[in-house]
Design an enzyme around this catalytic site. Structure first.
Site, PDB file in Angstrom:
ATOM      1  N   ALA A  65      21.453  57.545  21.516  1.00  0.00           N
ATOM      2  CA  ALA A  65      21.771  56.599  20.446  1.00  0.00           C
ATOM      3  C   ALA A  65      21.169  57.019  19.109  1.00  0.00           C
ATOM      4  CB  ALA A  65      21.269  55.203  20.818  1.00  0.00           C
ATOM      5  N   CYS A  66      20.256  57.969  19.123  1.00  0.00           N
ATOM      6  CA  CYS A  66      19.556  58.402  17.912  1.00  0.00           C
ATOM      7  C   CYS A  66      20.260  59.612  17.309  1.00  0.00           C
ATOM      8  CB  CYS A  66      18.110  58.746  18.273  1.00  0.00           C
ATOM      9  SG  CYS A  66      17.184  59.505  16.928  1.00  0.00           S
ATOM     10  N   GLY A  67      20.702  59.484  16.064  1.00  0.00           N
ATOM     11  CA  GLY A  67      21.388  60.577  15.381  1.00  0.00           C
ATOM     12  C   GLY A  67      20.520  61.818  15.245  1.00  0.00           C
ATOM     13  N   SER A  80      17.210  60.525  23.096  1.00  0.00           N
ATOM     14  CA  SER A  80      17.903  59.242  23.073  1.00  0.00           C
ATOM     15  C   SER A  80      19.286  59.477  22.468  1.00  0.00           C
ATOM     16  CB  SER A  80      17.134  58.222  22.222  1.00  0.00           C
ATOM     17  OG  SER A  80      17.901  57.043  22.097  1.00  0.00           O
TER      18      SER A  80
END
Length: 117
Positions: free
Chosen positions: A14-16, A12
């Site tokens: 968007a996931c750091g 993902s």
């Protein structure tokens, strides 16, 4: 002959944590990485279920942080019910998930990815 480990990462952007794991993988020599951007190209039930069944960790693949899972009956559900709930609601998948011929790992701690290489 050159050896390359084939790897599939459910990612993902968007996931750091997912981005950090991908950076680690990209800097590791001799890897062939298949990135499954599962929010853009959602996995079907079979594609999602295969790594969990292989690792016998379906329940561990259920994301509880920042979701309403704890309020659902899923915390006590069987693997089939959990997978059926994950497919239409992808936010419930704990990422990143890294799959190789050596096994499957959730890499919430980026350093865990090396355990699977």
């Amino acid at each position: 002959m050159e050896f390359r480990l084939r790897l599939r990462m459910y990612h993902s952007p968007a996931c750091g944590t997912s981005r950090n794991v991908l950076d680690i993988l990209r800097s590791t020599p001799d890897l062939t990485i298949e990135i499954v951007a599962d929010l853009k190209t959602p996995p079907d039930r079979e594609m999602l279920g295969t790594p969990y069944r292989c690792a016998e960790m379906t329940r561990e693949g259920l994301r509880t942080r920042n979701t309403d899972v704890e309020y659902r009956v899923l915390m006590r559900a069987d693997d089939t019910t959990i997978l059926d709930a994950m497919v239409p609601d992808l936010v419930m998948i704990e990422r990143p998930l890294v799959q190789t011929e050596n096994g499957v790992r959730h890499c919430r701690l980026p350093e865990c990815v090396s355990e699977n290489l």
